[in-house]
Design an enzyme around this catalytic site. Structure first.
Site, PDB file in Angstrom:
ATOM      1  N   TYR A 123       4.381  53.331  39.156  1.00  0.00           N
ATOM      2  CA  TYR A 123       3.103  52.829  39.673  1.00  0.00           C
ATOM      3  C   TYR A 123       3.036  51.224  39.150  1.00  0.00           C
ATOM      4  O   TYR A 123       2.674  51.035  38.250  1.00  0.00           O
ATOM      5  CB  TYR A 123       2.180  53.739  39.435  1.00  0.00           C
ATOM      6  CG  TYR A 123       1.956  55.056  40.571  1.00  0.00           C
ATOM      7  CD1 TYR A 123       3.307  55.869  40.103  1.00  0.00           C
ATOM      8  CD2 TYR A 123       1.430  55.124  41.336  1.00  0.00           C
ATOM      9  CE1 TYR A 123       3.454  57.258  40.932  1.00  0.00           C
ATOM     10  CE2 TYR A 123       1.486  56.298  42.150  1.00  0.00           C
ATOM     11  CZ  TYR A 123       2.456  57.160  41.885  1.00  0.00           C
ATOM     12  OH  TYR A 123       2.484  58.417  42.668  1.00  0.00           O
ATOM     13  N   TYR A 178       8.457  59.888  51.811  1.00  0.00           N
ATOM     14  CA  TYR A 178       8.616  58.715  51.139  1.00  0.00           C
ATOM     15  C   TYR A 178       9.675  59.097  49.948  1.00  0.00           C
ATOM     16  O   TYR A 178      10.432  58.343  49.596  1.00  0.00           O
ATOM     17  CB  TYR A 178       7.270  58.352  50.311  1.00  0.00           C
ATOM     18  CG  TYR A 178       7.231  56.929  49.579  1.00  0.00           C
ATOM     19  CD1 TYR A 178       7.223  55.775  50.203  1.00  0.00           C
ATOM     20  CD2 TYR A 178       7.431  57.093  48.076  1.00  0.00           C
ATOM     21  CE1 TYR A 178       7.207  54.676  49.546  1.00  0.00           C
ATOM     22  CE2 TYR A 178       7.559  55.867  47.473  1.00  0.00           C
ATOM     23  CZ  TYR A 178       7.366  54.666  48.126  1.00  0.00           C
ATOM     24  OH  TYR A 178       7.489  53.609  47.276  1.00  0.00           O
TER      25      TYR A 178
END
Ligand code: CAA
Length: 240
Positions: free
Chosen positions: A179, A147
């Site tokens: 996040y 990722y």
């Protein structure tokens, strides 16, 4: 002037918020999705935004999907490369498929969508591409070599393509979210997530709408002088 925007992975999470923000800004929005028909139908019922199913990792499917959108809604002015997946694991446990699927979807998807739309944007003298990177592409993350590599690649892809579009009124920028409160982040083990949130100076997860507003700005005429840039929206987790 009404612009036509395509948002990949546009029916859920950050993508849904982006689809809504662009609609609110007056765009005609097409939301692409990979497979969850039920969620896509519910999204269309809720928002009135049409959803189109194809896999962004499939090059030909991107060409066909974008041609279909252009035919139904008009030439595509804006592309948001948001579709992304995780296959987290430490390198020792990560399979080649885990690596490859993430690279093909998260980074390959950007290439496929640009191939389908960038030439036409340049020919018409206006366009916006916004690629969704990640704080983990900027800073790295334990258990995410796939990722982080794909998202880091997105930042390089953005700066290179920006140079090819600049003279033609086509800007190419990236947003690097931190996040954000989505299903993807909810899948991180609770104890691990708690430690990560503990390191976010703002002290909380981001909201999808907070990412979407940044995308909306980069797609507007006000952002015509911004290209090849990355906007970090991460609560101060990583500053550079
Ligand atoms: N740094 C150093 N060591 C770490 C570490 C870290 N950040 N995280 C875990 N470790 C260590 C652990 O302490 C443990 O050490 P010991 O064996 O000595 O106790 C060891 O690594 C194994 O840890 P786990 O038990 O967690 O290993 P696992 O194989 O069960 O799980 C993992 C590994 C899947 C990577 C798991 O730790 C995980 O899910 N981490 C979160 C990854 C993450 O943040 N993903 C983001 C998803 S959301 C997203 O990507 C959106 C976005 O753009 C931000």
């Amino acid at each position: 002037m009404t612009r036509v925007a395509v948002v990949t992975g546009g029916t859920r999470g950050i993508g849904e918020a982006i689809s809504l923000a662009l609609k609110e800004q007056g765009c005609i929005v097409a939301a692409n999705y990979a497979g969850n028909d039920e969620k896509a139908r519910a999204f269309t019922d809720r928002t009135g935004i049409q959803a189109f199913r194809w896999d962004v990792a499939d090059h030909d499917a991107c060409l066909v999907g974008c041609a279909q959108i252009a035919e139904t809604l008009g030439p595509i002015d804006i592309v948001i490369n948001n579709a992304g997946i995780t296959r987290d694991g430490v390198l020792a446990k990560m399979s080649f498929d885990d690596w490859n699927e993430v690279m093909r979807t998260n980074l390959g998807g950007c290439f496929n969508m640009a191939k389908a739309t960038f030439g036409d944007m340049r020919a018409r003298g206006w366009g916006r591409i916004v690629n969704i990177g990640s704080v983990n592409g900027q800073a790295g993350q334990y258990g995410q070599v796939n990722y982080a590599a794909a998202k880091s690649g997105i930042h390089g892809f953005t700066k290179a393509l920006a140079q090819e579009g600049a003279k033609y009124g086509v800007t190419v920028n990236a947003i690097a979210p931190g996040y954000v409160d989505t299903d993807m982040v909810a899948a991180v083990p609770a104890a691990v997530l708690e430690k990560i949130v503990g390191k976010i100076p703002v002290g909380r997860l981001g909201q999808a709408a907070e990412i979407a507003r940044g995308v909306g700005f980069l797609c507007s005429d006000h952002a015509a002088f911004i290209t090849g840039s990355t906007l970090s929206i991460n609560g101060g987790q990583h500053m550079y």
